[in-house]
Design a protein around this motif. Structure first.
Motif, PDB file in Angstrom:
ATOM      1  N   PHE A  43      -8.449  28.918  -9.871  1.00 52.66           N
ATOM      2  CA  PHE A  43      -8.840  28.699 -11.185  1.00 52.66           C
ATOM      3  C   PHE A  43      -9.294  27.507 -11.656  1.00 52.66           C
ATOM      4  O   PHE A  43     -10.301  27.183 -12.482  1.00 52.66           O
ATOM      5  CB  PHE A  43      -7.296  29.048 -12.019  1.00 52.66           C
ATOM      6  CG  PHE A  43      -7.413  29.147 -13.411  1.00 52.66           C
ATOM      7  CD1 PHE A  43      -7.767  30.367 -14.058  1.00 52.66           C
ATOM      8  CD2 PHE A  43      -7.253  28.101 -14.249  1.00 52.66           C
ATOM      9  CE1 PHE A  43      -7.625  30.669 -15.274  1.00 52.66           C
ATOM     10  CE2 PHE A  43      -7.424  28.484 -15.722  1.00 52.66           C
ATOM     11  CZ  PHE A  43      -7.618  29.523 -16.341  1.00 52.66           C
ATOM     12  N   ARG A  44      -8.603  26.366 -11.153  1.00 54.47           N
ATOM     13  CA  ARG A  44      -9.158  25.099 -11.449  1.00 54.47           C
ATOM     14  C   ARG A  44     -10.611  24.822 -10.791  1.00 54.47           C
ATOM     15  O   ARG A  44     -11.106  24.360 -11.592  1.00 54.47           O
ATOM     16  CB  ARG A  44      -7.947  24.105 -10.732  1.00 54.47           C
ATOM     17  CG  ARG A  44      -8.559  22.703 -10.675  1.00 54.47           C
ATOM     18  CD  ARG A  44      -7.404  21.543  -9.834  1.00 54.47           C
ATOM     19  NE  ARG A  44      -6.290  21.665 -10.570  1.00 54.47           N
ATOM     20  CZ  ARG A  44      -5.974  20.683 -11.574  1.00 54.47           C
ATOM     21  NH1 ARG A  44      -7.123  19.879 -11.845  1.00 54.47           N
ATOM     22  NH2 ARG A  44      -4.923  20.572 -12.072  1.00 54.47           N
ATOM     23  N   ARG A  45     -10.636  25.103  -9.838  1.00 59.37           N
ATOM     24  CA  ARG A  45     -12.092  24.887  -9.219  1.00 59.37           C
ATOM     25  C   ARG A  45     -13.248  25.652 -10.040  1.00 59.37           C
ATOM     26  O   ARG A  45     -14.060  25.050 -10.222  1.00 59.37           O
ATOM     27  CB  ARG A  45     -12.037  25.505  -7.687  1.00 59.37           C
ATOM     28  CG  ARG A  45     -13.551  25.272  -6.927  1.00 59.37           C
ATOM     29  CD  ARG A  45     -13.385  25.723  -5.516  1.00 59.37           C
ATOM     30  NE  ARG A  45     -12.692  26.696  -5.127  1.00 59.37           N
ATOM     31  CZ  ARG A  45     -12.927  27.929  -5.259  1.00 59.37           C
ATOM     32  NH1 ARG A  45     -14.013  28.510  -5.663  1.00 59.37           N
ATOM     33  NH2 ARG A  45     -11.946  28.953  -4.712  1.00 59.37           N
ATOM     34  N   THR A  46     -12.994  27.002 -10.363  1.00 59.98           N
ATOM     35  CA  THR A  46     -13.809  27.611 -11.347  1.00 59.98           C
ATOM     36  C   THR A  46     -14.009  27.121 -12.758  1.00 59.98           C
ATOM     37  O   THR A  46     -15.190  27.043 -12.994  1.00 59.98           O
ATOM     38  CB  THR A  46     -13.729  29.151 -11.096  1.00 59.98           C
ATOM     39  OG1 THR A  46     -12.519  29.351 -11.602  1.00 59.98           O
ATOM     40  CG2 THR A  46     -13.896  29.540  -9.703  1.00 59.98           C
ATOM     41  N   ARG A  47     -12.871  26.853 -13.135  1.00 60.36           N
ATOM     42  CA  ARG A  47     -12.927  26.166 -14.516  1.00 60.36           C
ATOM     43  C   ARG A  47     -13.651  24.846 -14.544  1.00 60.36           C
ATOM     44  O   ARG A  47     -14.230  24.431 -15.595  1.00 60.36           O
ATOM     45  CB  ARG A  47     -11.513  26.176 -15.282  1.00 60.36           C
ATOM     46  CG  ARG A  47     -10.977  27.912 -15.570  1.00 60.36           C
ATOM     47  CD  ARG A  47     -11.972  28.790 -15.418  1.00 60.36           C
ATOM     48  NE  ARG A  47     -11.346  30.157 -15.662  1.00 60.36           N
ATOM     49  CZ  ARG A  47     -11.208  30.957 -14.771  1.00 60.36           C
ATOM     50  NH1 ARG A  47     -11.256  30.663 -13.671  1.00 60.36           N
ATOM     51  NH2 ARG A  47     -10.868  32.240 -14.984  1.00 60.36           N
ATOM     52  N   GLU A  48     -13.296  23.970 -13.927  1.00 59.57           N
ATOM     53  CA  GLU A  48     -13.955  22.686 -13.644  1.00 59.57           C
ATOM     54  C   GLU A  48     -15.413  22.648 -13.609  1.00 59.57           C
ATOM     55  O   GLU A  48     -16.063  22.096 -14.084  1.00 59.57           O
ATOM     56  CB  GLU A  48     -12.985  21.797 -12.513  1.00 59.57           C
ATOM     57  CG  GLU A  48     -11.786  21.596 -13.050  1.00 59.57           C
ATOM     58  CD  GLU A  48     -11.074  20.712 -11.837  1.00 59.57           C
ATOM     59  OE1 GLU A  48      -9.862  20.011 -12.294  1.00 59.57           O
ATOM     60  OE2 GLU A  48     -11.731  20.243 -10.809  1.00 59.57           O
ATOM     61  N   ALA A  49     -15.789  23.650 -12.560  1.00 57.52           N
ATOM     62  CA  ALA A  49     -17.459  23.870 -12.495  1.00 57.52           C
ATOM     63  C   ALA A  49     -17.869  24.450 -13.840  1.00 57.52           C
ATOM     64  O   ALA A  49     -18.834  23.797 -14.365  1.00 57.52           O
ATOM     65  CB  ALA A  49     -17.496  24.864 -11.487  1.00 57.52           C
ATOM     66  N   SER A  50     -17.026  25.009 -14.628  1.00 62.51           N
ATOM     67  CA  SER A  50     -17.784  25.721 -15.795  1.00 62.51           C
ATOM     68  C   SER A  50     -17.765  24.685 -16.838  1.00 62.51           C
ATOM     69  O   SER A  50     -18.769  24.460 -17.680  1.00 62.51           O
ATOM     70  CB  SER A  50     -16.818  26.779 -16.319  1.00 62.51           C
ATOM     71  OG  SER A  50     -16.909  28.033 -15.546  1.00 62.51           O
ATOM     72  N   PHE A  51     -16.595  24.156 -16.963  1.00 60.98           N
ATOM     73  CA  PHE A  51     -16.687  22.819 -18.285  1.00 60.98           C
ATOM     74  C   PHE A  51     -17.108  21.491 -17.819  1.00 60.98           C
ATOM     75  O   PHE A  51     -17.206  20.787 -18.591  1.00 60.98           O
ATOM     76  CB  PHE A  51     -15.324  22.654 -18.566  1.00 60.98           C
ATOM     77  CG  PHE A  51     -14.464  23.874 -19.365  1.00 60.98           C
ATOM     78  CD1 PHE A  51     -14.569  23.674 -20.906  1.00 60.98           C
ATOM     79  CD2 PHE A  51     -13.976  25.000 -18.787  1.00 60.98           C
ATOM     80  CE1 PHE A  51     -14.025  24.610 -21.559  1.00 60.98           C
ATOM     81  CE2 PHE A  51     -13.400  25.862 -19.637  1.00 60.98           C
ATOM     82  CZ  PHE A  51     -13.503  25.859 -21.120  1.00 60.98           C
ATOM     83  N   GLY A  52     -17.322  21.247 -16.340  1.00 62.67           N
ATOM     84  CA  GLY A  52     -18.087  20.056 -15.873  1.00 62.67           C
ATOM     85  C   GLY A  52     -17.228  18.908 -16.284  1.00 62.67           C
ATOM     86  O   GLY A  52     -17.380  17.788 -16.271  1.00 62.67           O
ATOM     87  N   LYS A  53     -15.891  19.104 -15.967  1.00 67.15           N
ATOM     88  CA  LYS A  53     -14.774  18.271 -16.200  1.00 67.15           C
ATOM     89  C   LYS A  53     -13.291  18.471 -15.482  1.00 67.15           C
ATOM     90  O   LYS A  53     -12.983  19.933 -15.214  1.00 67.15           O
ATOM     91  CB  LYS A  53     -14.493  17.691 -17.531  1.00 67.15           C
ATOM     92  CG  LYS A  53     -14.031  18.724 -18.506  1.00 67.15           C
ATOM     93  CD  LYS A  53     -13.709  18.159 -19.937  1.00 67.15           C
ATOM     94  CE  LYS A  53     -15.013  18.362 -20.807  1.00 67.15           C
ATOM     95  NZ  LYS A  53     -14.777  18.121 -22.285  1.00 67.15           N
ATOM     96  N   LYS A  54     -12.538  17.711 -15.299  1.00 62.01           N
ATOM     97  CA  LYS A  54     -11.026  17.948 -14.738  1.00 62.01           C
ATOM     98  C   LYS A  54     -10.432  18.753 -15.659  1.00 62.01           C
ATOM     99  O   LYS A  54     -10.604  18.638 -16.903  1.00 62.01           O
ATOM    100  CB  LYS A  54     -10.466  16.544 -14.345  1.00 62.01           C
ATOM    101  CG  LYS A  54     -10.970  15.994 -13.241  1.00 62.01           C
ATOM    102  CD  LYS A  54      -9.659  15.648 -12.413  1.00 62.01           C
ATOM    103  CE  LYS A  54     -10.118  15.188 -10.776  1.00 62.01           C
ATOM    104  NZ  LYS A  54     -10.338  16.379  -9.816  1.00 62.01           N
ATOM    105  N   ILE A  55      -9.562  19.722 -15.206  1.00 68.79           N
ATOM    106  CA  ILE A  55      -8.905  20.509 -16.138  1.00 68.79           C
ATOM    107  C   ILE A  55      -8.015  19.996 -17.024  1.00 68.79           C
ATOM    108  O   ILE A  55      -8.037  20.272 -18.398  1.00 68.79           O
ATOM    109  CB  ILE A  55      -8.192  21.671 -15.121  1.00 68.79           C
ATOM    110  CG1 ILE A  55      -7.590  22.784 -16.005  1.00 68.79           C
ATOM    111  CG2 ILE A  55      -6.753  20.966 -14.693  1.00 68.79           C
ATOM    112  CD1 ILE A  55      -8.434  23.930 -15.259  1.00 68.79           C
ATOM    113  N   GLU A  56      -7.546  18.959 -16.564  1.00 68.30           N
ATOM    114  CA  GLU A  56      -6.694  17.904 -17.558  1.00 68.30           C
ATOM    115  C   GLU A  56      -7.425  17.348 -18.739  1.00 68.30           C
ATOM    116  O   GLU A  56      -6.874  16.876 -19.542  1.00 68.30           O
ATOM    117  CB  GLU A  56      -5.800  16.812 -16.857  1.00 68.30           C
ATOM    118  CG  GLU A  56      -4.934  17.190 -15.932  1.00 68.30           C
ATOM    119  CD  GLU A  56      -5.512  18.073 -14.464  1.00 68.30           C
ATOM    120  OE1 GLU A  56      -4.655  18.289 -13.544  1.00 68.30           O
ATOM    121  OE2 GLU A  56      -6.616  17.688 -14.066  1.00 68.30           O
ATOM    122  N   GLU A  57      -8.739  17.351 -18.597  1.00 64.01           N
ATOM    123  CA  GLU A  57      -9.602  16.651 -19.711  1.00 64.01           C
ATOM    124  C   GLU A  57     -10.272  17.889 -20.529  1.00 64.01           C
ATOM    125  O   GLU A  57     -10.876  17.447 -21.386  1.00 64.01           O
ATOM    126  CB  GLU A  57     -10.821  16.012 -18.906  1.00 64.01           C
ATOM    127  CG  GLU A  57     -10.313  14.922 -18.104  1.00 64.01           C
ATOM    128  CD  GLU A  57     -11.368  14.389 -17.148  1.00 64.01           C
ATOM    129  OE1 GLU A  57     -12.551  14.880 -17.011  1.00 64.01           O
ATOM    130  OE2 GLU A  57     -11.099  13.202 -16.796  1.00 64.01           O
TER     131      GLU A  57
END
Length: 148
Positions: A43-57
């Protein structure tokens, strides 16, 4: 879906998804921390790729997140007005008949309730919006909800 409804469903999906759009960043971020380790990594890897930022950001606490909830409230205003045009006592988008539209709304609301928590301040505030319309709708769908 019955024949002849594809255009109506497509339009409805567009309107509803657009209304809920501001809620996606905080729920995506908070969902990550509820997952088991294997799912969290994907989830983290795919969402960070989609949003272009760390999940916490994606949706930091404070003004950014508060703004997303405020925009969500504004977006729900039109949907609230549409639901309010039904006869008094109507629970769903088409009176007292549960439809796909209600399933879409209930799915997003249940996601928010489960991730934020029924006792969280965002959910408690949300429960007061539009005379509790959306929480009442979620409550009315309880018999179809299944949380695993």
């Amino acid at each position: 879906f019955p024949p002849g409804l594809k255009a109506a469903i497509e339009l409805q999906n567009s309107v509803f998804i657009q209304a809920f759009d501001p809620l996606f960043p905080p729920l995506i971020q908070d969902s990550n921390f509820k997952l088991n380790p294997v799912s969290e990594e994907y989830f983290r890897r795919t969402r960070e790729a989609s949003f272009g930022k760390k999940i916490e950001e994606i949706s930091p606490l404070g003004p950014v997140r508060d703004g997303e909830w405020a925009k969500f409230k504004v977006n729900l205003e039109e949907l609230s007005k549409a639901y309010a045009k039904n006869e008094p006592g109507s629970r769903f988008f088409i009176g007292n008949t549960f439809t796909y539209a209600d399933a879409v709304v209930a799915a997003f609301l249940l996601w928010a309730k489960l991730i934020e928590g029924a006792d969280s301040s965002p959910w408690k505030e949300f429960a007061t919006w539009y005379d509790g319309l959306w929480v009442k709708l979620l409550d009315a769908t309880e018999k179809w909800q299944r949380v695993v």
